[in-house]
Design an enzyme around this catalytic site. Sequence first.
Site, PDB file in Angstrom:
ATOM      1  N   ASP A   1       0.890  -1.156  -0.087  1.00 55.50           N
ATOM      2  CA  ASP A   1       0.050   0.065   0.013  1.00 55.50           C
ATOM      3  C   ASP A   1       0.893   1.343  -0.057  1.00 55.50           C
ATOM      4  O   ASP A   1       2.094   1.272   0.089  1.00 55.50           O
ATOM      5  CB  ASP A   1      -0.906   0.111   1.086  1.00 55.50           C
TER       6      ASP A   1
ATOM      7  N   ASN B   1      -7.170  -2.202  14.597  1.00 52.99           N
ATOM      8  CA  ASN B   1      -8.454  -2.752  14.486  1.00 52.99           C
ATOM      9  C   ASN B   1      -8.695  -3.950  13.417  1.00 52.99           C
ATOM     10  O   ASN B   1      -9.686  -4.306  13.011  1.00 52.99           O
ATOM     11  CB  ASN B   1      -9.162  -1.423  13.693  1.00 52.99           C
TER      12      ASN B   1
ATOM     13  N   HIS C   1      -6.893  -4.259  10.557  1.00 48.34           N
ATOM     14  CA  HIS C   1      -6.826  -4.143   8.911  1.00 48.34           C
ATOM     15  C   HIS C   1      -5.369  -4.744   8.602  1.00 48.34           C
ATOM     16  O   HIS C   1      -4.486  -4.995   9.444  1.00 48.34           O
ATOM     17  CB  HIS C   1      -6.935  -2.842   8.792  1.00 48.34           C
TER      18      HIS C   1
ATOM     19  N   GLU D   1      -9.556  -1.876   5.758  1.00 48.18           N
ATOM     20  CA  GLU D   1     -10.083  -1.458   6.967  1.00 48.18           C
ATOM     21  C   GLU D   1     -11.230  -2.484   7.063  1.00 48.18           C
ATOM     22  O   GLU D   1     -11.738  -3.020   6.300  1.00 48.18           O
ATOM     23  CB  GLU D   1     -10.579  -0.034   6.838  1.00 48.18           C
TER      24      GLU D   1
HETATM   25  C1  GLP Z   1      -0.278   0.539   8.394  1.00 46.23           C
HETATM   26  C2  GLP Z   1      -0.031  -0.251   7.190  1.00 46.23           C
HETATM   27  C3  GLP Z   1      -0.277  -1.834   7.652  1.00 46.23           C
HETATM   28  C4  GLP Z   1       0.361  -2.145   9.050  1.00 46.23           C
HETATM   29  C5  GLP Z   1      -0.479  -1.362   9.887  1.00 46.23           C
HETATM   30  C6  GLP Z   1       0.287  -1.612  11.362  1.00 46.23           C
HETATM   31  O1  GLP Z   1      -1.785   0.760   8.311  1.00 46.23           O
HETATM   32  N1  GLP Z   1      -0.832  -0.007   6.102  1.00 46.23           N
HETATM   33  O2  GLP Z   1       0.309  -2.608   6.460  1.00 46.23           O
HETATM   34  O3  GLP Z   1       0.336  -3.536   9.354  1.00 46.23           O
HETATM   35  O4  GLP Z   1       0.033  -0.037   9.829  1.00 46.23           O
HETATM   36  O5  GLP Z   1       1.337  -0.972  11.514  1.00 46.23           O
HETATM   37  P1  GLP Z   1       2.459  -0.894  12.872  1.00 46.23           P
HETATM   38  O6  GLP Z   1       3.486  -2.120  12.476  1.00 46.23           O
HETATM   39  O7  GLP Z   1       3.330   0.252  12.888  1.00 46.23           O
HETATM   40  O8  GLP Z   1       1.722  -1.254  14.063  1.00 46.23           O
END
Ligand code: GLP
Length: 256
Positions: free
Chosen positions: A80, A149, A151, A156
């Site tokens: 993404d 959450n 995702h 989402e």
């Molecule tokens: C973002 C990314 C996800 C990732 C998530 C959790 O939203 N789009 O791919 O898994 O954050 O990130 P973190 O590892 O910083 O908690």
Amino acid sequence: MNKPASLSAHAHSAKVIVCRDATAASRTVANMIVAAVNAKPSIVLGLATGGTPTATYANIVEDFRAGKVQFKDVTSFNLDEYIGLSGTHPQSFRYFMQSELFDHIDIDPNNTFVPEGGASDPASHAIQYEAQIAAAGGIDLQLLGIGHNGHIAFNEPGSLPSTRTRVVELTPSTIEKNARFFASVDEVPKTAITMGIGTILEAKQILLLATGKGKAEAVRRSLQEAASEEVPASWLEQHPDVTFVLDEDAASELSL
Ligand code: GLP
């Protein structure tokens, strides 16, 4: 010592590895990726951003510098990107991948794909991105993180398993969580391009890394509740080869 865990309650086909801490979990995932690259030097990797995979990328760079692995024939696709941030923007996921991994290994820059946050027509670009993945023969090994959450990538709550790479709106809670990487929450983009759940489920193998108490509920709901759009990561139960690598904190709500 990493413990393979068997789940009680809800029958989920995922393998679960519980590691002592985040350092051990990151090293475990790095070892699995390096082993996969050595087994298939022209492998197509799916890569993730966020704070969680940072230590894994540092481990991979360490292994590359130690001559344990080469990336010259590897192709990578990131999950993404924020819409509105070009690849040179310090908060863009392209910039993150360059500084955490790509700039430190011998991967061919032409073989690293991240959705273009600066695309003039993001919706068309998303369709092209999906076609590029198909043209590369699909993803062999997909690395995932998980949001608080539930995702995965930027799929989402409300995301269905039929979704493909597309433009999405981020939820207020995701914007708030990701604000830590920006000067203020107002600077966090509200939309993004993300691989879909359907795109992710087409990967041959999936590795989900989660660490910390903050992820425990999302992990429990993904592994021990029936799959639903409320918890996008729960759709992974449809995949034949998923491994969750967790530290003890992220596994703390599982009934094992
Ligand atoms: C973002 C990314 C996800 C990732 C998530 C959790 O939203 N789009 O791919 O898994 O954050 O990130 P973190 O590892 O910083 O908690």
